[in-house]
Design an enzyme around this catalytic site. Structure first.
Site, mmCIF file in Angstrom:
data_model
loop_
_atom_site.group_PDB
_atom_site.id
_atom_site.type_symbol
_atom_site.label_atom_id
_atom_site.label_comp_id
_atom_site.label_asym_id
_atom_site.label_seq_id
_atom_site.Cartn_x
_atom_site.Cartn_y
_atom_site.Cartn_z
ATOM 1 N N ASP A 51 0.846 -1.200 0.000
ATOM 2 C CA ASP A 51 0.000 0.000 0.000
ATOM 3 C C ASP A 51 0.882 1.251 0.000
ATOM 4 O O ASP A 51 0.380 2.374 -0.049
ATOM 5 C CB ASP A 51 -1.013 -0.011 1.156
ATOM 6 C CG ASP A 51 -0.368 -0.078 2.517
ATOM 7 O OD1 ASP A 51 0.870 -0.200 2.600
ATOM 8 O OD2 ASP A 51 -1.111 -0.009 3.524
ATOM 9 N N SER A 52 2.223 1.037 -0.010
ATOM 10 C CA SER A 52 3.149 2.145 -0.258
ATOM 11 C C SER A 52 2.907 2.709 -1.659
ATOM 12 O O SER A 52 3.427 3.784 -1.995
ATOM 13 C CB SER A 52 4.601 1.687 -0.104
ATOM 14 O OG SER A 52 4.824 0.483 -0.818
ATOM 15 N N ASP A 90 -1.127 -6.049 -0.197
ATOM 16 C CA ASP A 90 -1.521 -5.369 1.041
ATOM 17 C C ASP A 90 -3.015 -5.096 1.052
ATOM 18 O O ASP A 90 -3.568 -4.576 0.063
ATOM 19 C CB ASP A 90 -0.808 -4.008 1.130
ATOM 20 C CG ASP A 90 0.389 -4.051 2.057
ATOM 21 O OD1 ASP A 90 0.454 -4.936 2.934
ATOM 22 O OD2 ASP A 90 1.260 -3.178 1.901
ATOM 23 N N LYS A 120 -1.620 -9.360 2.827
ATOM 24 C CA LYS A 120 -0.895 -8.935 4.038
ATOM 25 C C LYS A 120 -1.751 -7.923 4.767
ATOM 26 O O LYS A 120 -2.374 -7.059 4.139
ATOM 27 C CB LYS A 120 0.460 -8.334 3.654
ATOM 28 C CG LYS A 120 1.194 -7.672 4.840
ATOM 29 C CD LYS A 120 2.668 -7.416 4.558
ATOM 30 C CE LYS A 120 2.985 -6.110 3.899
ATOM 31 N NZ LYS A 120 2.542 -4.905 4.621
ATOM 32 N N GLU A 122 -1.863 -5.423 8.554
ATOM 33 C CA GLU A 122 -1.052 -4.885 9.646
ATOM 34 C C GLU A 122 -1.726 -5.114 10.999
ATOM 35 O O GLU A 122 -2.938 -4.939 11.127
ATOM 36 C CB GLU A 122 -0.848 -3.368 9.440
ATOM 37 C CG GLU A 122 -0.079 -3.031 8.176
ATOM 38 C CD GLU A 122 0.173 -1.529 8.008
ATOM 39 O OE1 GLU A 122 -0.183 -0.732 8.912
ATOM 40 O OE2 GLU A 122 0.733 -1.160 6.960
ATOM 41 N N GLU A 189 8.834 -4.406 10.735
ATOM 42 C CA GLU A 189 9.292 -3.116 10.201
ATOM 43 C C GLU A 189 9.848 -2.237 11.304
ATOM 44 O O GLU A 189 9.200 -1.990 12.325
ATOM 45 C CB GLU A 189 8.121 -2.412 9.480
ATOM 46 C CG GLU A 189 8.540 -1.067 8.895
ATOM 47 C CD GLU A 189 7.567 -0.496 7.853
ATOM 48 O OE1 GLU A 189 6.618 -1.192 7.456
ATOM 49 O OE2 GLU A 189 7.804 0.665 7.444
HETATM 50 O O1 KIV Z 1 3.524 -1.131 1.691
HETATM 51 C C1 KIV Z 1 4.694 -1.535 1.734
HETATM 52 O O2 KIV Z 1 5.522 -1.260 0.865
HETATM 53 C C2 KIV Z 1 5.077 -2.357 2.872
HETATM 54 C C3 KIV Z 1 6.532 -2.670 3.045
HETATM 55 C C4 KIV Z 1 7.238 -1.481 3.559
HETATM 56 C C5 KIV Z 1 6.750 -3.842 3.909
HETATM 57 O O3 KIV Z 1 4.255 -2.763 3.632
#
Ligand code: KIV
Length: 271
Positions: A51-52, A90, A120, A122, A189
């Site tokens: 989600d980055s 994510d 994934k 959090e 992280e």
């Molecule tokens: O969204 C992302 O890129 C991440 C990584 C930093 C692990 O969750």
């Protein structure tokens, strides 16, 4: 008889076996077809559609604004470029925190509409019911502990997490809970390397670190950071393998010059 040999696909079981053998796991983010194809062909084990994307693709300050539809768009583009790597997507902010039914519906959408291999999310104990329900439905889940960017407004800063004993202890417990719930791996992280070592050694499933030191079972970096597209972001944990920003800038400068001077296109570059 066909001579075509397909590369052996990376699965969640492959990662488990890699940990058993002490072989480190490589993971990188990708958000589109072209980069995913390069990373897959280069032999990366896991591609994370992070989600980055909210930061590096859309220019938002945080990961909060990205929507489930937008994550699905990125993930389905990535999948089209991948033959071998495991693709993890994510679950974006707001797509799983309300309740486990919402989480399950979001995970179903990701799996059905993208063709990705895992999701994934959090958090630890707070999202455990959702994690269990998604896994029970047959969807592999990767956990994410430590600095969890979707909670940035709770933390207030992006500094190292779990330096204090109480937070470190919660992280140890959360990691165990996620493992017991059936997660196949956990991202750690920005936590102290000693804590990441302890957690990695206490789990059977692999840990994938970002800013969590060398003892994790694998490492992940955001592609824009490690390729030097994003040059303003320089945390200590980042190793920049390329300066693509400079290379692209130089190439575009040359292109502008060639267009203005009528050097481009030349005789061989026209019909
Ligand atoms: O969204 C992302 O890129 C991440 C990584 C930093 C692990 O969750």
């Amino acid at each position: 008889m066909s001579v075509h040999t397909e590369a052996k696909k990376v699965t969640t079981h492959t990662l488990e076996k890699m940990k058993e053998k002490g072989e480190k796991i490589s993971m990188i983010t990708a958000y589109d077809f072209s980069f995913a194809r390069i990373f897959d062909a280069a032999g990366i084990d896991v591609i994370l559609v992070g989600d980055s994307a909210s930061n590096v693709m859309a220019g938002h300050e945080t990961t909060l604004p990205i929507t489930l539809d937008q994550m699905i768009y990125h993930a389905s583009s990535v999948i089209r470029g991948v033959n071998r790597s495991l693709v993890v997507v994510d679950m974006p902010f707001g797509s799983y925190q309300s309740n486990s039914k919402e989480a399950l519906v979001s995970a179903f959408r990701i799996m059905k509409e993208t063709g990705a291999h895992a999701v994934k999310l959090e958090g630890g104990e707070e999202v455990l019911e959702s994690v269990k329900r998604i896994i029970a439905a047959g969807v592999p889940v990767m956990g994410h502990l430590g600095l969890t960017p979707q909670s940035i407004y709770k933390f207030g800063t992006y500094t190292v997490r779990a330096k204090e004993e109480a937070e470190a202890d919660k992280l140890r417990k959360d990691a165990k809970l996620l493992e017991e719930a059936g997660c196949f791996a956990i991202v750690l992280e920005k936590i102290p390397a000693t804590l990441a070592k302890e957690v990695s050694e206490s789990l059977h499933i692999p840990t994938i670190g970002i800013g969590a030191g060398k003892y994790c079972d694998g490492q992940v970096l955001v592609m824009h950071d490690m390729l030097g597209i994003n040059t303003e972001f320089k945390p200590r944990f980042l190793r920049q393998y390329l300066n693509l920003n400079e290379s692209i800038t130089n190439a575009v400068h040359q292109y502008i010059k060639d267009v203005k001077s009528t050097d481009f296109p030349n005789e061989n570059e026209q019909y």
